[in-house]
Write an enzyme that holds these catalytic residues in place. Sequence first.
Site, PDB file in Angstrom:
ATOM      1  N   SER A 151      91.536 -52.970 -54.417  1.00 28.55           N
ATOM      2  CA  SER A 151      93.005 -53.378 -54.741  1.00 28.55           C
ATOM      3  C   SER A 151      93.242 -52.539 -55.901  1.00 28.55           C
ATOM      4  CB  SER A 151      92.892 -54.719 -54.919  1.00 28.55           C
ATOM      5  OG  SER A 151      94.053 -55.140 -55.835  1.00 28.55           O
ATOM      6  N   TYR A 165      89.230 -61.596 -59.595  1.00 33.06           N
ATOM      7  CA  TYR A 165      89.702 -60.655 -58.697  1.00 33.06           C
ATOM      8  C   TYR A 165      89.894 -59.410 -59.161  1.00 33.06           C
ATOM      9  CZ  TYR A 165      92.519 -58.622 -54.951  1.00 33.06           C
ATOM     10  OH  TYR A 165      92.981 -57.818 -53.906  1.00 33.06           O
TER      11      TYR A 165
END
Length: 260
Positions: A151, A165
């Site tokens: 990501s 995350y």
Amino acid sequence: MEQMNDVFSLAGRTALVTGGTGDIGRSVADFFVRRGVKTYICGRNAQKCEETARELAANGRCFGIGADIASVSGIKELAASFSKHEERLDILVNNAGAAHYAGIDDFPETEWDYVFDLNLKAVFFMTQAFLPLLRTASSTLQPARIINIGSAAGVQVSANEAYAYSTSKSALNYLTRKLARRLAKEKISVNTVSPGPVEAGLMNNMDEAFKKSVRDEIPLGRMAIPDEVAAAVGFLASPAASYITGVILPVDGGLTGCMR
């Protein structure tokens, strides 16, 4: 070199995509299936996994295996199930992931652990569990591939409070390079595709004002669609990328590459 005649051909190969029922995982699996790859998808919901596989199989060969890879025992069960059907694995796509948003004063340990278990720990132990099959598939000009889904949040520090995350995805970038260095001598390449915001999943539930604020931060002025992430995965899986390893490939419209 005969193997390099069609540098984008994937026909005849075998792939496993974790998190194959989600938007990005499904798009990756669909990309493979349509190009002659015998594709397996896994997900926690076995029924949804089998239904998704049946739908994708309209365009080729796709099979579903229910598995919870947030635990090492679940990974071992998946590897055992897969090995009943296949003796080699050309492409492993570690796509399954999780996120949790909570303020710094309230972020729960259980969610921190779960996000790290799925986003980081599972990638390592999936690699470990499937190494024998990846080794069988590897060759000098056509290495077996491990492709992780990272990501842009692992590169660029965002304002949101997805602490686990973002941190897990940053650690995944290091793990990718570490595995790439170790497995190069075994003719296995390891790379990460690093998407920015994607028109999928939770983003579909956000209001238009929030989406606009996200788009305004992206140099290309829009979010990606899942098929664009899948195309990047397909490139790294193809003969065209046979000499590429240890790379973090941004698919983010310039979000990280053109950081202000």
